[in-house]
Motif scaffolding. Sequence first.
Motif, PDB file in Angstrom:
ATOM      1  N   LEU A   1      28.375 -46.073 115.292  1.00  0.00           N
ATOM      2  CA  LEU A   1      28.116 -45.541 113.956  1.00  0.00           C
ATOM      3  C   LEU A   1      28.015 -46.614 112.865  1.00  0.00           C
ATOM      4  O   LEU A   1      27.090 -46.569 112.052  1.00  0.00           O
TER       5      LEU A   1
ATOM      6  N   GLU B   1      33.221 -40.330 107.934  1.00  0.00           N
ATOM      7  CA  GLU B   1      33.508 -39.611 109.187  1.00  0.00           C
ATOM      8  C   GLU B   1      34.950 -39.830 109.641  1.00  0.00           C
ATOM      9  O   GLU B   1      35.581 -38.926 110.190  1.00  0.00           O
TER      10      GLU B   1
ATOM     11  N   VAL C   1      24.122 -42.647 118.772  1.00  0.00           N
ATOM     12  CA  VAL C   1      25.243 -42.891 117.881  1.00  0.00           C
ATOM     13  C   VAL C   1      26.407 -41.952 118.201  1.00  0.00           C
ATOM     14  O   VAL C   1      27.541 -42.179 117.762  1.00  0.00           O
TER      15      VAL C   1
ATOM     16  N   LYS D   1      24.537 -46.309 111.101  1.00  0.00           N
ATOM     17  CA  LYS D   1      24.600 -45.560 109.838  1.00  0.00           C
ATOM     18  C   LYS D   1      25.275 -46.326 108.702  1.00  0.00           C
ATOM     19  O   LYS D   1      25.213 -45.889 107.553  1.00  0.00           O
TER      20      LYS D   1
ATOM     21  N   ARG E   1      29.239 -44.583 105.724  1.00  0.00           N
ATOM     22  CA  ARG E   1      29.132 -43.354 106.526  1.00  0.00           C
ATOM     23  C   ARG E   1      30.274 -43.292 107.541  1.00  0.00           C
ATOM     24  O   ARG E   1      30.841 -42.212 107.779  1.00  0.00           O
ATOM     25  N   THR E   2      30.623 -44.427 108.110  1.00  0.00           N
ATOM     26  CA  THR E   2      31.728 -44.462 109.077  1.00  0.00           C
ATOM     27  C   THR E   2      33.043 -44.090 108.411  1.00  0.00           C
ATOM     28  O   THR E   2      33.850 -43.339 108.974  1.00  0.00           O
TER      29      THR E   2
END
Length: 286
Positions: A196, A208, A133, A200, A204-205
């Motif tokens: 990602l 980030e 990832v 995830k 979550r992306t």
Amino acid sequence: MLKQYYWLTKPGIIYGNLMYLLAGFFFASVMTQGFDGWLLASTAIGTSLVIASGCVFNNYTDRGVDKKMARTKKRALAKGSIPAAYALAYGAALGAVGFVVLAAFTNWLVVCIGIVGIVDYVFLYAYCKRTSVHGTLVGSISGAMPPVAGYCAVTGEFDLGALLLFLLLVAWQMPHFYAIAMYRRNDYAAAGIPVLPVVKGVRRTKIEIAAYVIVFTATALLMTAFGYTGIVYLLIMAAVGLVWLYKAFTGFVAADDVQWARGMFGFSLVITLAVSLLLPLGAWLP
């Protein structure tokens, strides 16, 4: 046929990286109060050829994956319209000429930067994008090399300014490519690429993306904190960074994640232009 070889070099990537190389070069030129047109041309031509070489090799290593993705299945190597052996020879020739130009007319630090960039893109990124990832982060190393090359061509040293340029470009690329991964999520999933959003999830992306926008903005402002740019640059970059961060946070309440991701991608291109213009001007203006 010549047009296919042209597209094999991914010209969009070359032109985008060339913009950042010019920004790094002019940024350093303003700081050193000198400009060398021949050095600029040599650095730009040599680096562009090295980038083109890396893109051709990337097309070769990705030809199997490209067949599975809607946006890449028509590439020449994916379709088989250019023999793989020809592509390898073409990539090697571009790289050889590029490194000869850099070695002959710039300095060995720029040559080393080119080597780091092409090794990262052709080998490390090619492996990590299929297995981890964190492939996007690994690939961002090569993407951050052009402005550093432009800067170091002028200064002849890798100093704090070069490091900040590197970190700035790494931080910019992560939201940029995560946004692409979000609106191309199904494409990447079909090809088995563990980006990602696929591994995830979308939330979550988004977290980030927001985190990297904060890192980008902080790094941009450090240019002024360490005396490389003035107050005008500081104020404008702070405003640009805050707008980008606001757009990132709207993702948590967005009704359409794909539309939001496309908007984030589009604004990242605005950031590209802003950084490229503001770095040299920021070193010149008070």
